[in-house]
Design a protein around this motif. Structure first.
Motif, PDB file in Angstrom:
ATOM      1  N   SER A 270     -46.808   1.832  -4.711  1.00 19.02           N
ATOM      2  CA  SER A 270     -46.959   3.385  -5.064  1.00 19.02           C
ATOM      3  C   SER A 270     -47.836   3.994  -4.144  1.00 19.02           C
ATOM      4  CB  SER A 270     -47.263   3.527  -6.502  1.00 19.02           C
ATOM      5  OG  SER A 270     -48.482   3.106  -6.736  1.00 19.02           O
ATOM      6  N   PHE A 271     -48.962   3.358  -3.867  1.00 21.88           N
ATOM      7  CA  PHE A 271     -49.956   4.001  -3.013  1.00 21.88           C
ATOM      8  C   PHE A 271     -49.264   4.251  -1.517  1.00 21.88           C
ATOM      9  CE2 PHE A 271     -53.046   2.943  -6.245  1.00 21.88           C
ATOM     10  CZ  PHE A 271     -53.874   4.060  -6.150  1.00 21.88           C
ATOM     11  N   LYS A 272     -48.483   3.187  -1.262  1.00 25.46           N
ATOM     12  CA  LYS A 272     -48.064   3.191  -0.004  1.00 25.46           C
ATOM     13  C   LYS A 272     -46.887   4.322   0.227  1.00 25.46           C
ATOM     14  CE  LYS A 272     -44.635   0.468   0.986  1.00 25.46           C
ATOM     15  NZ  LYS A 272     -43.887  -0.725   1.137  1.00 25.46           N
ATOM     16  N   HIS A 273     -46.160   4.357  -0.649  1.00 31.16           N
ATOM     17  CA  HIS A 273     -45.028   5.299  -0.548  1.00 31.16           C
ATOM     18  C   HIS A 273     -45.577   6.962  -0.680  1.00 31.16           C
ATOM     19  CE1 HIS A 273     -41.524   2.937   0.162  1.00 31.16           C
ATOM     20  NE2 HIS A 273     -41.893   2.223  -0.624  1.00 31.16           N
ATOM     21  N   SER A 274     -46.497   6.984  -1.419  1.00 33.20           N
ATOM     22  CA  SER A 274     -47.060   8.294  -1.873  1.00 33.20           C
ATOM     23  C   SER A 274     -47.943   8.892  -0.957  1.00 33.20           C
ATOM     24  CB  SER A 274     -47.687   8.487  -3.275  1.00 33.20           C
ATOM     25  OG  SER A 274     -48.654   7.688  -3.157  1.00 33.20           O
ATOM     26  N   GLU A 300     -44.992   5.390 -11.583  1.00 30.93           N
ATOM     27  CA  GLU A 300     -44.352   6.754 -11.074  1.00 30.93           C
ATOM     28  C   GLU A 300     -45.079   7.163  -9.653  1.00 30.93           C
ATOM     29  OE1 GLU A 300     -41.713  10.525 -11.992  1.00 30.93           O
ATOM     30  OE2 GLU A 300     -43.002   9.576 -13.618  1.00 30.93           O
ATOM     31  N   ASN A 301     -44.388   7.542  -8.562  1.00 24.21           N
ATOM     32  CA  ASN A 301     -45.239   8.200  -7.621  1.00 24.21           C
ATOM     33  C   ASN A 301     -44.592   9.138  -7.051  1.00 24.21           C
ATOM     34  OD1 ASN A 301     -44.352   5.368  -6.537  1.00 24.21           O
ATOM     35  ND2 ASN A 301     -44.396   6.896  -5.017  1.00 24.21           N
ATOM     36  N   SER A 302     -45.111  10.115  -6.458  1.00 24.68           N
ATOM     37  CA  SER A 302     -44.610  11.253  -5.827  1.00 24.68           C
ATOM     38  C   SER A 302     -44.064  10.625  -4.072  1.00 24.68           C
ATOM     39  CB  SER A 302     -45.508  12.365  -5.770  1.00 24.68           C
ATOM     40  OG  SER A 302     -46.753  12.175  -4.891  1.00 24.68           O
ATOM     41  N   ILE A 303     -43.182  11.279  -3.644  1.00 26.57           N
ATOM     42  CA  ILE A 303     -42.818  11.118  -2.493  1.00 26.57           C
ATOM     43  C   ILE A 303     -42.946  12.328  -1.281  1.00 26.57           C
ATOM     44  CG2 ILE A 303     -40.875  10.103  -0.859  1.00 26.57           C
ATOM     45  CD1 ILE A 303     -39.929   8.694  -3.207  1.00 26.57           C
TER      46      ILE A 303
END
Length: 356
Positions: A270-274, A300-303
């Motif tokens: 999640s940290f990587k993609h956001s 859940e993470n923002s992109i």
């Protein structure tokens, strides 16, 4: 009760003794056929003597087949060689029994009978068929024993292979996690940030957990959660205000166990993609809890709209944890991953084991 337990153990030991089993088989075999043949004229002593005279030939036949022909030919896949040698052995035993009949049994016990030639084909075939009855039970037992051993070996090999794969996967996840954390520490040191000391402290806690707590198949769920919290603190130090992070842990997490290092790869992902290629504020929401032994994890993470390409090896952690889930929790987990243009959601449901 103790006397009964000791007696049961002694009886079981005697029954499982190889010598007892062999002697018991031959005693039962001789008595059964002595009784069966003796019913013709009610002379059981005579038929018992006949069976005892032929017993050495039958024993030689049985032990030649199950201890020589089976392991050297049949169990090594040399089927035709086994069949040929088996028939020759059976014929040889029939010849010896014919010699016994003509030299001892007929003259001693059945003088009224007419002697047939020793090598009479019809008598040899009939004798081979009769003597082959002694092989029925030993051959069946030996084949079943062999198949059971083969199955046990295959199960052991499969288990060893599975354990080796799990160790390999877990050992891949840990260096991958450590590599990313060291990168964070390196960036802070370059910036001469005072937070680098705090990162070192958190990192030492995580290393202590990985080195001394995860060398077992299952760890306490609470310890895994503590590890997750330490990891989150590290990432907060790394990203600061660039990540709006929320964590909600609910339910009863005590009393359950989980495979170690199973949750962190989802957070790492999640940290990587956001945050990749994004200068604004990323959003990450984590919910984790346990109810009636069912753990639910939502990440859940923002992109960001514009991202930079990820290196080829960036998916090691997530791929490995998916594989470990399939191996360890085959029918006890449900993993859903939903991706849209602006958000990435992972929902994991896991049936946990109770702590012993």
């Amino acid at each position: 009760m103790q006397i009964l337990a000791n007696s049961s153990t002694l009886i079981a030991r005697i029954i499982n003794n190889r010598w007892f089993q062999h002697i018991g088989y031959w005693v039962v075999f001789v008595l059964f056929f002595a009784f069966a043949w003796g019913t013709h004229d009610d002379n059981y002593l005579k038929t018992l003597c006949v069976e005892l005279i032929n017993l050495p030939i039958k024993m030689a036949l049985v032990y030649t087949v199950i201890y020589y022909l089976f392991p050297r030919f049949l169990f090594k896949g040399k089927v035709w060689s086994f069949i040929t040698l088996f028939l020759l052995t059976l014929l040889l035993a029939s010849i010896f029994q014919r010699v016994n009949d003509n030299l001892i049994i007929v003259d001693t016990f059945f003088p009224e009978w007419t002697k047939e030639p020793t090598l009479n084909i019809v008598q040899l075939v009939r004798g081979a068929i009769n003597i082959s009855s002694v092989l029925a039970i030993p051959m069946t037992v030996k084949i079943m024993e062999y198949l059971s051993n083969v199955q046990q070996r295959e199960q052991n090999l499969a288990k060893d292979k599975l354990e080796a794969e799990l160790v390999f996967l877990k050992n891949q996840v840990q260096p991958h996690f450590l590599f990313n954390t060291l990168n964070s520490l390196y960036s802070l040191i370059l910036k001469k940030s005072d937070q680098s000391l705090e990162v070192l402290l958190k990192l030492s806690e995580l290393l202590r957990y990985m080195l001394y707590e995860t060398n077992v198949p299952q760890v306490e769920l609470q310890k895994e959660i503590d590890c997750v919290k330490s990891y989150i603190e590290l990432e907060k130090i790394r990203y600061g205000n660039r990540v709006d992070f929320s964590l909600n842990i609910w339910g009863e997490v005590g009393g359950y166990t989980i495979a170690p290092m199973l949750i962190i790869p989802f957070l790492e992902n999640s940290f990587k993609h956001s945050t990749r290629g994004f200068n604004g504020q990323a959003l990450i929401t984590v919910e984790m809890g346990c109810s009636n032994g069912m753990m639910t994890l939502k990440v859940e993470n923002s992109i960001p709209a514009i991202t930079t390409p990820s290196p080829a090896a960036s998916g090691i952690g997530l791929n490995n944890v998916q594989r470990r889930l399939n191996l360890l929790y085959d029918d006890r987990h449900e993993l859903k991953i939903n991706s849209s243009e602006d958000a990435y959601l992972v929902v994991l449901k896991l049936k946990l084991s109770k702590r012993l």
